[in-house]
Design an enzyme around this catalytic site. Structure first.
Site, PDB file in Angstrom:
ATOM      1  N   ASP A 164       0.847  -1.189   0.000  1.00  0.00           N
ATOM      2  CA  ASP A 164       0.000   0.000   0.000  1.00  0.00           C
ATOM      3  C   ASP A 164       0.881   1.238   0.000  1.00  0.00           C
ATOM      4  O   ASP A 164       2.047   1.200   0.399  1.00  0.00           O
ATOM      5  CB  ASP A 164      -0.918   0.008   1.224  1.00  0.00           C
ATOM      6  CG  ASP A 164      -2.180   0.818   0.996  1.00  0.00           C
ATOM      7  OD1 ASP A 164      -3.246   0.203   0.775  1.00  0.00           O
ATOM      8  OD2 ASP A 164      -2.116   2.055   1.021  1.00  0.00           O
ATOM      9  N   ASP A 187       4.311   1.717  -4.499  1.00  0.00           N
ATOM     10  CA  ASP A 187       3.577   2.468  -5.508  1.00  0.00           C
ATOM     11  C   ASP A 187       3.298   1.500  -6.646  1.00  0.00           C
ATOM     12  O   ASP A 187       4.199   1.133  -7.396  1.00  0.00           O
ATOM     13  CB  ASP A 187       4.414   3.656  -5.991  1.00  0.00           C
ATOM     14  CG  ASP A 187       3.741   4.436  -7.107  1.00  0.00           C
ATOM     15  OD1 ASP A 187       2.651   4.030  -7.568  1.00  0.00           O
ATOM     16  OD2 ASP A 187       4.328   5.442  -7.550  1.00  0.00           O
ATOM     17  N   TYR A 219     -11.681   6.740 -15.338  1.00  0.00           N
ATOM     18  CA  TYR A 219     -11.868   5.607 -14.435  1.00  0.00           C
ATOM     19  C   TYR A 219     -12.584   4.452 -15.126  1.00  0.00           C
ATOM     20  O   TYR A 219     -12.134   3.298 -15.064  1.00  0.00           O
ATOM     21  CB  TYR A 219     -12.653   6.062 -13.213  1.00  0.00           C
ATOM     22  CG  TYR A 219     -12.912   4.979 -12.194  1.00  0.00           C
ATOM     23  CD1 TYR A 219     -11.915   4.576 -11.309  1.00  0.00           C
ATOM     24  CD2 TYR A 219     -14.168   4.369 -12.100  1.00  0.00           C
ATOM     25  CE1 TYR A 219     -12.153   3.577 -10.357  1.00  0.00           C
ATOM     26  CE2 TYR A 219     -14.413   3.377 -11.163  1.00  0.00           C
ATOM     27  CZ  TYR A 219     -13.397   2.994 -10.293  1.00  0.00           C
ATOM     28  OH  TYR A 219     -13.637   2.008  -9.362  1.00  0.00           O
TER      29      TYR A 219
END
Length: 260
Positions: A39, A62, A155
């Site tokens: 994370d 990342d 998205y």
């Protein structure tokens, strides 16, 4: 009797410190698994073992950076000796109208949602092949992989790409005993959706379209992910399991009055 489908297995869960990722991590541990949680939230990663138990290792990562993803897979092997499953959960949205969207804005959505799934799939699959085959990859997509939404061009397009990546990977890797499936959740009660559902009118607009009449709990999405990762789904490959309380049957609400 508690299930123990993941005893002696090792998984990586990206975006694993909150929401759906955290629910997956908890379920894996409860069923006997060991987990590397990757994370970008450094503070939460620092307390990973305290949160989830000694069978969980946290690593800052990342997931849009190739070296970082490779290091996560190496961490799992170094700590636990193997890798059996990889859950690509990390993602997020930066909304905006298509005609106003900068290329950088577009690329942010693609990188966070699609590039991360590609890199996780690539490096997990490479490790599975090194181990002689077998292994499972679960990509968390979205209902927006099937249904567009206002201000969601980046998205929705990225999540649709995640589903096709899943099918492509299943085609290429299935002959090696590697299964790759996707889960497309509807609206889930997570920190990322709270900013929407805390507005009563927006929540009502969503619930009007969801026959189940409520948001999903992260644990319900985790259950679907673990089913696909388990031997119970041994002949399921290249699928996109929609977990949305039948929302897709009614269409997406028009949130333009709330978006400005």
């Amino acid at each position: 009797m508690p299930m123990s489908r993941f005893t002696d297995t090792v998984s990586v869960v990206t975006g694993g410190v909150s929401g759906i990722g955290a629910a997956i991590t908890r379920r894996l541990v409860a069923e006997g698994g060991r987990v590397v949680v990757a994370d970008i939230n450094k503070e939460a990663i620092a307390s990973t073992a305290e949160t989830f138990g000694e069978n969980v290792v946290g690593r800052y990562a990342d997931m849009t950076d190739e070296a970082s993803v490779a290091a996560v897979v190496a961490e799992a092997v170094d700590r636990f000796g193997q890798l059996d499953a990889f859950f690509n959960v990390a993602g997020g949205a930066r909304p905006g109208r298509l005609v106003d969207m900068s290329l950088d804005h577009w690329r942010f959505n693609i990188a966070l949602n699609l590039d991360s799934a590609f890199l996780g799939t690539k490096y997990a699959a490479a490790r599975f092949l090194e181990q002689g085959g077998g292994g499972v990859i679960i990509n968390v997509a979205s209902l927006n992989s099937l249904m567009p939404m206002h201000q969601g061009a980046g998205y929705s397009t990225a999540k649709a790409g995640v589903v096709m990546l899943t099918k492509q990977a299943a085609l290429e890797l299935g002959g090696h005993g590697i299964r790759v499936n996707a889960v497309s959740p509807g609206l889930v009660a997570t920190p990322l959706t709270k900013q929407l559902t805390d507005v009563p009118a927006i929540e009502a607009a969503y619930l009007e379209r969801i026959p189940a009449g409520r948001l999903a709990a992260p644990e319900e999405i985790a259950a679907a992910c673990l089913f696909l990762a388990s031997s119970d789904a041994s002949y399921v490959n290249g699928e996109n399991l929609v977990v949305d309380g039948a929302w897709a049957t009614t269409g997406y609400p028009d949130l333009r009055p709330f978006l400005g």
